[in-house]
Write an enzyme that holds these catalytic residues in place. Sequence first.
Site, PDB file in Angstrom:
ATOM      1  N   SER A 136     -27.715 -24.897 -55.108  1.00  0.00           N
ATOM      2  CA  SER A 136     -27.952 -24.369 -54.374  1.00  0.00           C
ATOM      3  C   SER A 136     -29.416 -25.462 -53.410  1.00  0.00           C
ATOM      4  O   SER A 136     -28.909 -26.852 -53.537  1.00  0.00           O
ATOM      5  CB  SER A 136     -29.414 -23.709 -54.883  1.00  0.00           C
ATOM      6  OG  SER A 136     -30.860 -24.072 -54.998  1.00  0.00           O
ATOM      7  N   TYR A 149     -37.304 -25.750 -60.784  1.00  0.00           N
ATOM      8  CA  TYR A 149     -35.814 -25.075 -60.726  1.00  0.00           C
ATOM      9  C   TYR A 149     -35.263 -26.206 -59.324  1.00  0.00           C
ATOM     10  O   TYR A 149     -34.204 -27.075 -59.833  1.00  0.00           O
ATOM     11  CB  TYR A 149     -36.597 -24.710 -59.332  1.00  0.00           C
ATOM     12  CG  TYR A 149     -34.711 -23.852 -59.112  1.00  0.00           C
ATOM     13  CD1 TYR A 149     -33.620 -22.788 -60.317  1.00  0.00           C
ATOM     14  CD2 TYR A 149     -34.408 -23.168 -57.359  1.00  0.00           C
ATOM     15  CE1 TYR A 149     -32.617 -22.873 -60.139  1.00  0.00           C
ATOM     16  CE2 TYR A 149     -33.432 -23.251 -57.353  1.00  0.00           C
ATOM     17  CZ  TYR A 149     -32.219 -22.457 -57.916  1.00  0.00           C
ATOM     18  OH  TYR A 149     -31.294 -21.776 -57.641  1.00  0.00           O
TER      19      TYR A 149
END
Length: 219
Positions: A136, A149
């Site tokens: 990501s 995250y």
Amino acid sequence: MKTILITGSGTGLGKELALEYAKKGYKIILTGRREAPLKEVQQLIHQEGGHAEVFTLDLTKHESVQKTVSAIIKNHSISFLINNAGAGCFGPLSELSIEDIDLALQTNVFGTIYLTKELLPHLLEQNEPKIMNIISTAGQKGKVNESVYVASKFAVRGFTESLQKELEGKVTVTATYMGGMDTPFWDETDHIKDKSRLKSPQQVAEIIISQDSQFEINV
């Protein structure tokens, strides 16, 4: 027929990768914590004439990873590992629970490392083995309300880039950087206000598969 092991393959991107790779003739090893969605994906693959097996796996527990890998390689030769499973952790750092922080780090970082480490000796015995880590864009830059995250994805990025050097000439290691997708990943958070701008998991899966021999994929 080559065999691919995909983590988190009961929903979202993992599911779509499994379906698309199965259409291309790969045998799929579906793994995840919940058996029911994995069985549903298996049935879809079988309906299309493909081949898939289901193994439940808790990436946050090293013992589970060891036992599951041992069970898988007893009857299957895995030549391609896709570390797709991930856990979110969004909001101001001061408001994040320790449980959410632990889950994100255990799943995204330790789970990826545990599984890769356990499967690597087996992969090295295969013809043209590959590892793909779904990272990501959170692994490329800091983002507001995504500190933990992002930290987990930066760790996976470092792990991936190091493996590319360590396994050069032995295993093709791919880093995949994707933006937001409209998946169940966002169901329990309001971090994404407008999901209409997100790509579908099927769109992302098709792009990834078209480039899966590269060292870096940006979706």
